[in-house]
Design a protein around this motif. Sequence first.
Motif, mmCIF file in Angstrom:
data_model
loop_
_atom_site.group_PDB
_atom_site.id
_atom_site.type_symbol
_atom_site.label_atom_id
_atom_site.label_comp_id
_atom_site.label_asym_id
_atom_site.label_seq_id
_atom_site.Cartn_x
_atom_site.Cartn_y
_atom_site.Cartn_z
ATOM 1 N N ASP A 9 0.893 -1.152 0.000
ATOM 2 C CA ASP A 9 0.000 0.000 0.000
ATOM 3 C C ASP A 9 0.935 1.206 0.000
ATOM 4 O O ASP A 9 1.419 1.635 1.042
ATOM 5 C CB ASP A 9 -0.881 -0.054 1.245
ATOM 6 N N ASN A 57 -9.613 4.912 -0.624
ATOM 7 C CA ASN A 57 -9.474 3.449 -0.520
ATOM 8 C C ASN A 57 -9.327 2.717 -1.849
ATOM 9 O O ASN A 57 -9.453 1.496 -1.881
ATOM 10 C CB ASN A 57 -10.643 2.854 0.275
ATOM 11 N N ASP A 60 -6.327 0.363 -1.542
ATOM 12 C CA ASP A 60 -6.673 -0.709 -0.595
ATOM 13 C C ASP A 60 -7.587 -1.730 -1.261
ATOM 14 O O ASP A 60 -7.368 -2.939 -1.149
ATOM 15 C CB ASP A 60 -7.393 -0.145 0.630
ATOM 16 N N ASN A 61 -8.608 -1.232 -1.939
ATOM 17 C CA ASN A 61 -9.569 -2.134 -2.583
ATOM 18 C C ASN A 61 -8.917 -2.953 -3.690
ATOM 19 O O ASN A 61 -9.216 -4.140 -3.848
ATOM 20 C CB ASN A 61 -10.764 -1.352 -3.114
ATOM 21 N N THR A 75 1.165 -2.487 4.815
ATOM 22 C CA THR A 75 0.328 -1.285 4.891
ATOM 23 C C THR A 75 0.412 -0.672 6.274
ATOM 24 O O THR A 75 0.634 -1.364 7.259
ATOM 25 C CB THR A 75 -1.151 -1.604 4.548
ATOM 26 N N ASP A 77 -2.279 1.165 7.160
ATOM 27 C CA ASP A 77 -3.711 1.376 7.347
ATOM 28 C C ASP A 77 -4.298 0.235 8.197
ATOM 29 O O ASP A 77 -4.481 -0.883 7.710
ATOM 30 C CB ASP A 77 -4.366 1.442 5.969
ATOM 31 N N PHE A 80 -7.667 -1.342 7.057
ATOM 32 C CA PHE A 80 -7.387 -2.168 5.888
ATOM 33 C C PHE A 80 -6.697 -3.467 6.319
ATOM 34 O O PHE A 80 -7.026 -4.550 5.849
ATOM 35 C CB PHE A 80 -6.537 -1.387 4.887
#
Length: 160
Positions: A9, A57, A60-61, A75, A77, A80
């Motif tokens: 990420d 996002n 992330d997605n 990551t 996050d 996430f």
Amino acid sequence: MYKFSVWVDADSFPAKARSFLVSYASSKSVRVYFVANHEIKDPLQQAEMILCQKEANAADNYIFEHAGENDIVVTRDIPFAARLVEKKIEVMNDRGLVFSKDNIEDKLREREFSLNLAGIGFGGDKGNYYGQKELDKFSRTFEQKLQEHIMNETYNIKRR
């Protein structure tokens, strides 16, 4: 080339860690994908850069949809990371913390607490510093996790 990959990420991934990660993974013939919604400065030849739409996002997605159970995701996050842990994907941050089903709830609570403190004027940016100590811990943990994945694939061992 191994079947598993490393997904990063990359929106806020430190350059120091990026250089190490790509160099080490490439030396072991492991694919690395940097996913972000903006171009990374000084892209590295041995990694693939995947640009996503500039919306919340998106990176992330993309990673969530494409990463497999035997992959490693890096990551910062925490929400996430929780999604990835639920999907049984190995996930760690750029400071060498491995997220797991045993610690992710605590990390989510700590994040919420920190956000609440920041919202009322307490707290600072101390978490944004990334020095040699942070890089060393990340390097050690990443090396260990990559070696585990190589051994698991080589000897057809299923992750727990």
